[in-house]
Design an enzyme around this catalytic site. Sequence first.
Site, PDB file in Angstrom:
ATOM      1  CD  GLN A  85      -3.011  -0.810   2.292  1.00  0.00           C
ATOM      2  OE1 GLN A  85      -3.052  -1.580   3.237  1.00  0.00           O
ATOM      3  NE2 GLN A  85      -3.808   0.233   2.199  1.00  0.00           N
ATOM      4  CG  HIS A  86       0.307   3.621   2.367  1.00  0.00           C
ATOM      5  ND1 HIS A  86      -0.965   4.144   2.464  1.00  0.00           N
ATOM      6  CD2 HIS A  86       0.470   2.815   3.441  1.00  0.00           C
ATOM      7  CE1 HIS A  86      -1.537   3.669   3.554  1.00  0.00           C
ATOM      8  NE2 HIS A  86      -0.698   2.864   4.164  1.00  0.00           N
ATOM      9  CG  ASP A 246       0.141  -5.258   1.417  1.00  0.00           C
ATOM     10  OD1 ASP A 246      -0.631  -4.391   1.872  1.00  0.00           O
ATOM     11  OD2 ASP A 246       1.381  -5.201   1.577  1.00  0.00           O
TER      12      ASP A 246
END
Length: 492
Positions: A85-86, A246
């Site tokens: 992520q991110h 994820d």
Amino acid sequence: MPASRSVVIGVDSSTQSTKAVAVDADTGAPLAIGRAPHAVTGSAGARESDPGQWWTALVTAVRAAVRDAGVPAASVTGIAVAGQQHGLVTLGADGRPLRPAPLWNDTRSAPQAAALATRLGGPASWLERTGSVPVAAVTAAKWQWLREHEPEHAEAARGIRLPHDHLTERLSGAAVTDPGDASGTGWYSPATGAYDPDVLGLLGLDPALLPAVAPTGATPVGTLTPAAAEALGLPRTVVVAAGTGDNMAAAVGLGLGGAGLLDHPVVSLGTSGTVFAATRARPAAPGLSGFAATDGTYLPLGCTLNCTLAVDRFATLLGLDREDPAPGDGVVVLPYLDGERTPDLPHAAGLVTGLRHGTDPRAILGAAYEGAAFTVLRALDALLAACGLDPAAPAVRDRPLRLIGGGARGRAWTQTVRRLSGRPLVVPAAGELVALGAAALAAGATTGTDPVALATRWGTGAGEPMPPVPRDEETWDRIAAVLAAATPALLR
């Protein structure tokens, strides 16, 4: 296996590597797994990866999984990507990345996160809008860092993607994300199911640069492009699902969601430590990420930056095997080697206290395990409270804690979590739950079946329960006292 049997591919593109699992779509049986590494570069808080590596690793891993499964390429009907992520992927006019992608654990954007948190009405407003207060990890802070430090790249950007979005686009040609991964950007509202126009305005971010948000991670967004089909050695008819982050995929693999388990806590022990639960509540609490799940429920999550990798570093420094710790015996280690996200201490360094002449090095390693586990479990208590649950209530305390990630396979990790949590544990027998969750999304895209219901039927989250042991209150209180005392002077 006959060519008429459906096989789906679940891809886990994580921080350090890509795993691709070929799965029998009818039974959920993993047939083979392919792996390929990536490199992470940077120092002094920087953590970046070349997105081109992710694609090369995906191709290598998928080809290996199909080859080792011994199935005809024509058997493969669907694929989905779950990604870290991110991360911020900036695309130029040619559709290629302009620069390496800052990752979730890149802490250079901490000042930008702090400044953003004071805008638009402050932290309470951010919680209401996006479910989370900006921290260094979120994509919005990374975009703001790019605007301030590399304005030429920000101005040249013609597309903004998350890691899984970028890979899905390379597979299908579709610029699309899902609610789960989008909810980690800092500019998407899980409550409205749309990008927040005020946040985009604050960031100077044109919504035309962002991918469309599919209804779920199992939404079919197209089939393989000719280039992707050739690279993977698969038919162009393979359906590509929207995919997700994820953590959201791990929840699917565990059977967490509207069609499965709700309000059942999970601890994931990997490079980072995460705690999450699928719930119908919409928690809005400082220190937690108010994520959306990928199926329409919510997935509030607490994340720590320092988990297995930090403890392994202590083992290396001490010249010990990672499975050879002893109880801390008065030693306290706060293993915040990369700064920390929960608690929000982006500039912190590791701290060791309580050493004596006779301290056993194994006790220092054991204290590193304890410090990392304490930090994760402290976030778990906050998560449960935010879901409207009392962490100390028997009905909540006795609910099995699902332990996943690489650390869940280690005896030292498992025993430390049991001792500091005092909870029963379930360690799922299946490995690669992120990839299996992605496979369920791929199967859902090809059949229209709810992926959480599919994963539940497959039994990917099943495991033998471990009974609770008495909670080690003395160690817990000692670590809590050191953290409280050190935070003002040593960890800021």
